[in-house]
Design a protein around this motif. Structure first.
Motif, short mmCIF file in Angstrom:
data_model
loop_
_atom_site.label_atom_id
_atom_site.label_comp_id
_atom_site.label_asym_id
_atom_site.label_seq_id
_atom_site.Cartn_x
_atom_site.Cartn_y
_atom_site.Cartn_z
N SER A 12 -10.78 -64.94 -6.54
CA SER A 12 -10.88 -65.25 -5.22
C SER A 12 -9.57 -65.07 -4.61
N LYS A 14 -7.62 -65.29 -0.60
CA LYS A 14 -7.59 -66.08 0.72
C LYS A 14 -6.11 -66.08 0.81
N PRO A 15 -5.74 -66.29 2.17
CA PRO A 15 -6.51 -65.87 3.45
C PRO A 15 -6.52 -64.36 3.69
N GLN A 28 -10.02 -66.19 9.84
CA GLN A 28 -9.55 -65.89 8.41
C GLN A 28 -10.67 -66.15 7.37
N ARG A 30 -12.17 -65.97 3.07
CA ARG A 30 -11.75 -66.00 1.55
C ARG A 30 -12.88 -65.16 0.97
N THR A 32 -14.65 -63.99 -2.54
CA THR A 32 -14.71 -64.36 -4.07
C THR A 32 -15.72 -63.22 -4.57
N LEU A 53 -13.48 -72.14 4.76
CA LEU A 53 -13.72 -71.07 3.75
C LEU A 53 -13.27 -71.85 2.42
N ASP A 54 -12.90 -72.90 2.33
CA ASP A 54 -12.51 -73.58 1.11
C ASP A 54 -13.47 -74.45 0.53
N GLU A 57 -17.69 -74.38 -2.96
CA GLU A 57 -17.30 -73.76 -4.40
C GLU A 57 -18.47 -73.68 -5.45
#
Length: 303
Positions: A12, A14-15, A28, A30, A32, A53-54, A57
């Protein structure tokens, strides 16, 4: 999904900043992806209100282990940007969200280069958009759905030619059933699905009761029932708005914590998209065949 998929190493990055000159805050993302493999299909994912973006998961990691490159932008409504309901920019955030996805798709080559050389490993002919909640309405716009104006007329077409399939999770329904709060602050939550022609999977929870609509859980099935085929609907009987916790483990918004339900959502999306992209129909065919033969916790309809 086989254990070999779940054991696959993913990476993964980022950013990564995406060119978006008219945006008040930098866009921005991410990225993966599996650490190995070529001709990888792409998912561009639009988060629900206030996320970033976090988040998500549990979905994103399973998609990457299944062989997808996943790109997650942070939309302007993310809580990290601090825009409240009364911010003058809020009324147009729905448009900025759609523009974000267009910017990601139009700038995909640059994003993939910054993600560590992924530009040589993806299949640009197999790109999907996926979204949850507000993100589902955002993704739906790129599939051809429109927004009704105050007079009930469909607005402009935001579809994108690079997108060949999509998935809408807990997507906003139609009709004049918004609560007074939603009608005042979220008037754009009036999608028109009759123009959503791109193949898509709709996922809805049987216990998802929105505080923004006077209708019940069936509100979240409109994207399936009111759009033209080909479409599929995954109904999860006990699912609430986050369908077991798709935004993350132990997050405040999750009212129905259920890891198995999250895995079902993630794997059903992977299976559907692999089938839609004509890469592998085994998993989706198996799910479809199991629908109705199980314990009643979920079912699949198609048209």
């Amino acid at each position: 999904m086989s254990s070999s998929h779940l054991d696959r190493r993913i990476v993964s990055v980022k950013p990564i900043t995406v060119p978006a000159p008219d945006r008040s805050v930098a866009l921005q993302v991410r990225v993966t992806a599996p650490s190995e493999g070529r001709n990888l299909p792409v998912i561009v994912f639009s988060h629900g209100n206030a996320w970033s973006l976090d988040g998500y998961e549990p979905l994103v990691d399973r998609w990457a282990t299944a062989g997808f490159v996943v790109v997650q932008p942070t939309h302007l409504d993310s809580r990290r940007n601090g825009l409240g309901w009364d911010d003058p920019r809020f009324a147009t955030i729905w448009r900025v969200r759609i523009a974000d996805l267009h910017a990601v798709l139009d700038g995909l080559d640059g994003v993939l280069v910054q993600a560590g050389g992924l530009e040589t490993r993806v299949d640009r002919e197999r790109v999907a958009v996926v979204g949850h909640s507000w993100g589902a309405q955002t993704a739906g716009a790129l599939l051809g759905a429109r927004v009704l104006d105050a007079d009930g007329m469909p607005g402009e077409d935001f579809s994108h030619s690079a997108v060949s399939a999509g998935v809408l999770i807990a997507a906003t329904g139609t009709g004049d059933t918004l609560t007074p709060f939603a009608a005042e602050h979220l008037p754009f939550m009036r999608p028109e699905y009759s123009t959503m022609t791109t193949p898509a999977l709709v996922i809805a929870g049987g216990r998802d009761r929105s505080q923004l609509s006077t209708r019940g859980p069936d509100w979240f099935t409109d994207a399936y029932h009111l759009s033209p085929s080909p479409k599929s609907l995954l109904s999860i009987t006990e699912g609430e708005h986050t369908l077991g916790g798709i935004a993350g483990e132990m997050v405040a918004e999750t009212t129905d914590e259920a890891p198995d339900r999250v895995a079902l959502v993630a794997d059903a999306i992977s299976a559907y998209l692999l089938d839609a992209f004509e890469l592998d129909n085994v998993a989706w065919t198996a799910l479809d065949s199991a629908s109705g033969a199980g314990d009643g916790t979920w079912s699949i309809s198609s048209k």
